[in-house]
Design a protein around this motif. Structure first.
Motif, PDB file in Angstrom:
ATOM      1  N   UNK A 208       0.865  -1.187   0.000  1.00 43.52           N
ATOM      2  CA  UNK A 208       0.000   0.000   0.000  1.00 43.52           C
ATOM      3  C   UNK A 208       0.894   1.227   0.000  1.00 43.52           C
ATOM      4  N   UNK A 209       0.558   2.222  -0.816  1.00 41.26           N
ATOM      5  CA  UNK A 209       1.371   3.425  -0.787  1.00 41.26           C
ATOM      6  C   UNK A 209       0.828   4.569  -1.614  1.00 41.26           C
ATOM      7  N   UNK A 210       0.926   5.796  -1.109  1.00 42.66           N
ATOM      8  CA  UNK A 210       0.575   6.986  -1.890  1.00 42.66           C
ATOM      9  C   UNK A 210       1.787   7.539  -2.634  1.00 42.66           C
ATOM     10  N   UNK A 211       1.534   8.185  -3.759  1.00 42.40           N
ATOM     11  CA  UNK A 211       2.572   8.872  -4.527  1.00 42.40           C
ATOM     12  C   UNK A 211       2.116  10.298  -4.807  1.00 42.40           C
ATOM     13  N   UNK A 212       3.010  11.257  -4.618  1.00 42.82           N
ATOM     14  CA  UNK A 212       2.697  12.667  -4.845  1.00 42.82           C
ATOM     15  C   UNK A 212       3.585  13.190  -5.962  1.00 42.82           C
TER      16      UNK A 212
END
Length: 526
Positions: free
Chosen positions: A401-405
């Protein structure tokens, strides 16, 4: 100060300078004496007694640069003029902001257009220009909000519809963008709408229609010639068939070595593609030396505008003197959902990263699913779950799981992200692969993607903390590494690349050791 007085000031400066020019600085500029004209404007600005006069000199110089379509030089002059004096007519302020955006000063243009709208929220022209500039900056949701307000006031405004279609296309909402482009073209010819439509069709898998549009386009202005050239390059990149050759060398701290050679062929069509690849692996360690030959084939079909399906199969021969033949296969599907994509798949593969894995003939059956959603303009959240069943009666659950900006969406493109990983095996098999229990890692990643002319550079450093249990031992440590590549396009059809990777992330390879990998890649498209 009136324009006549301003002209007198400039004339006096010309005489004081000692250069015998009877023409005004504007005439000098248009005659090609740009450097001298700019010096005179700078003198006039420095000598002017009021902010308004200074601003008008800045604007006049900016207008001259704009006449020559030198918007990068015009933009700072317009910015300086607006900073000094807010009394320009609204139409001029909007025009200046547009030209500032053409000079790639997007934040300055957005600031001025918002100021205009703060004074007059009913100014549809300024709102459309604001939406367009926000879209160029990558703020597609903000652009769509602004253009929706403009269309509420003027539902048939073609400029607003074009901005909306472009913003939707850049967001990846191709079906909705295509519908608006077609609506525009039904109401009359539009070069920009046709280019946008061709891009949207190309990205959504409709090569034939995109090529047909590109061939029919007849540019009338320099910017249209540039747009058409870019479209043709994109068509060439996306739709051509390609032959690839690859080589890589892998080494880790347990002295596993792998030389991998490969050649592949990819055949592209508008809504489907086929590929075939041959690989030769030469693997060794302190006790073994084995080779493997693989032939892999597969294809991908865009079944609908939102759903794609794929399948593939492979045959692998592991050479131990007598030789052993094994098979692999895959089935997968991807589909657009919400503001992103999702996918499911099942595949059976051979573990072929080291000589020990080849000797033990470890195969793995994996079932997985993923979801990627755009939560905001620059924020994407990704998640994946995989269940694996190994041929030595081991099993594993794997969650990512991970967000990217997106920090910077121009050139270079810069992104940052966080990735959580959980991996848990039933047991330690001792068959040559990394099989921890309760593995957890927290990883920070930064990526940079930069192109300049024919050169390309990609760098992705990462680091974090990992913990796991294995053979009754508990491990907590920091890890880090970097992946990168340098590419060069020798011609439009021939590209070369050198790539590398090293680190001590336990899941960086199948074996869980410190490792490095270097490789080359040559690709020819036709």
């Amino acid at each position: 100060m009136t324009m006549k007085v301003m002209a007198g000031v400039i004339a006096a400066l010309l005489l004081i300078s000692g250069i015998g020019y009877a023409a005004s600085p504007a005439e000098m500029f248009r005659a090609g004496n740009v450097e001298e004209a700019v010096k005179f404007y700078q003198l006039a600005i420095a000598s002017a007694s009021s902010a308004q006069v200074k601003a008008e000199f800045h604007k006049e110089l900016a207008d001259l640069f704009a006449e020559k379509e030198q918007f990068a030089k015009a933009a700072p002059e317009y910015v300086a003029a607006l900073a000094l004096y807010r009394g320009f007519p609204v139409e001029q302020r909007v025009q200046m902001a547009v030209r500032i955006s053409w000079g790639d000063r997007l934040d300055d243009a957005i600031r001025e257009l918002r100021a205009v709208l703060a004074d007059d929220p009913t100014n549809v022209v300024a709102r459309i220009d604001l939406a367009r500039t926000l879209s160029w900056k990558g703020a597609q949701d903000d652009a769509l909000r602004e253009v929706t307000m403009a269309l509420a006031a003027q539902p048939e405004n073609r400029d607003a519809l074009l901005v909306k279609a472009n913003a939707l296309r850049w967001k990846g909402d191709y079906a909705e963008a295509i519908a608006i482009y077609r609506q525009l073209l039904a109401g009359g010819e539009s070069f920009d709408a046709e280019v946008g439509l061709a891009y949207a069709l190309l990205r959504s898998g409709h090569k034939g229609e995109a090529v047909k549009i590109a061939r029919s386009l007849k540019p009338a202005y320099p910017y249209q010639e540039r747009d058409l050239k870019g479209l043709l390059v994109e068509i060439d990149k996306i739709t051509t068939s390609t032959v690839d050759t690859r080589y890589s060398y892998y080494n880790d701290t347990d002295n596993n070595q792998l030389n991998r050679y490969g050649v592949s062929y990819n055949f592209h069509q508008p809504a489907w593609n086929l590929a075939a690849e041959y690989l030769h692996d030469d693997a060794r360690d302190d006790y073994r030396h084995l080779s493997e030959n693989s032939l892999l084939t597969g294809g991908y079909l865009k079944a609908t505008d939102r759903i794609s399906v794929g399948a593939g199969a492979g045959i692998h021969q592991v050479d131990e003197g007598t030789g052993t033949t094994l098979f692999s296969w895959r089935l997968n599907s991807d589909f657009e959902i919400g503001r992103g994509v999702a996918g499911v798949g099942v595949h059976k593969d051979l573990f072929n990263d080291t000589a020990e894995l080849l000797e033990n003939k470890i195969r793995v059956l994996a079932v997985d699913g993923y979801l990627s959603q755009r939560l905001a303009n620059q924020l994407t959240l990704y998640g994946r779950y995989t269940y694996r069943s190994f041929s030595d009666a081991n099993h594993a659950n794997d969650i990512t799981i991970g967000p990217t900006v997106s920090l910077w969406e121009k050139n270079p493109t810069i992104r940052a992200g966080y990735r959580f990983r959980y991996l848990d095996f039933d047991r330690q098999s001792g068959d040559g692969y990394f099989d921890p229990e309760n593995f957890m890692s927290h990883q920070l990643i930064v990526s940079l993607d930069w192109t300049k002319d024919r050169f390309g550079l990609f760098l992705e450093p990462y680091g974090g903390f990992q913990s796991f249990d294995r053979y009754d031992d508990h491990t907590d440590n920091l890890f880090g590494g970097i992946t990168g590549s340098i590419s060069y396009r020798l011609t439009n059809r021939f590209r070369g690349e050198v790539n590398g990777e090293f680190g001590n992330y336990a899941l960086g390879t199948a074996t869980g050791f410190k490792y490095f990998l270097v490789g080359t890649h040559l690709a020819y498209s036709f």
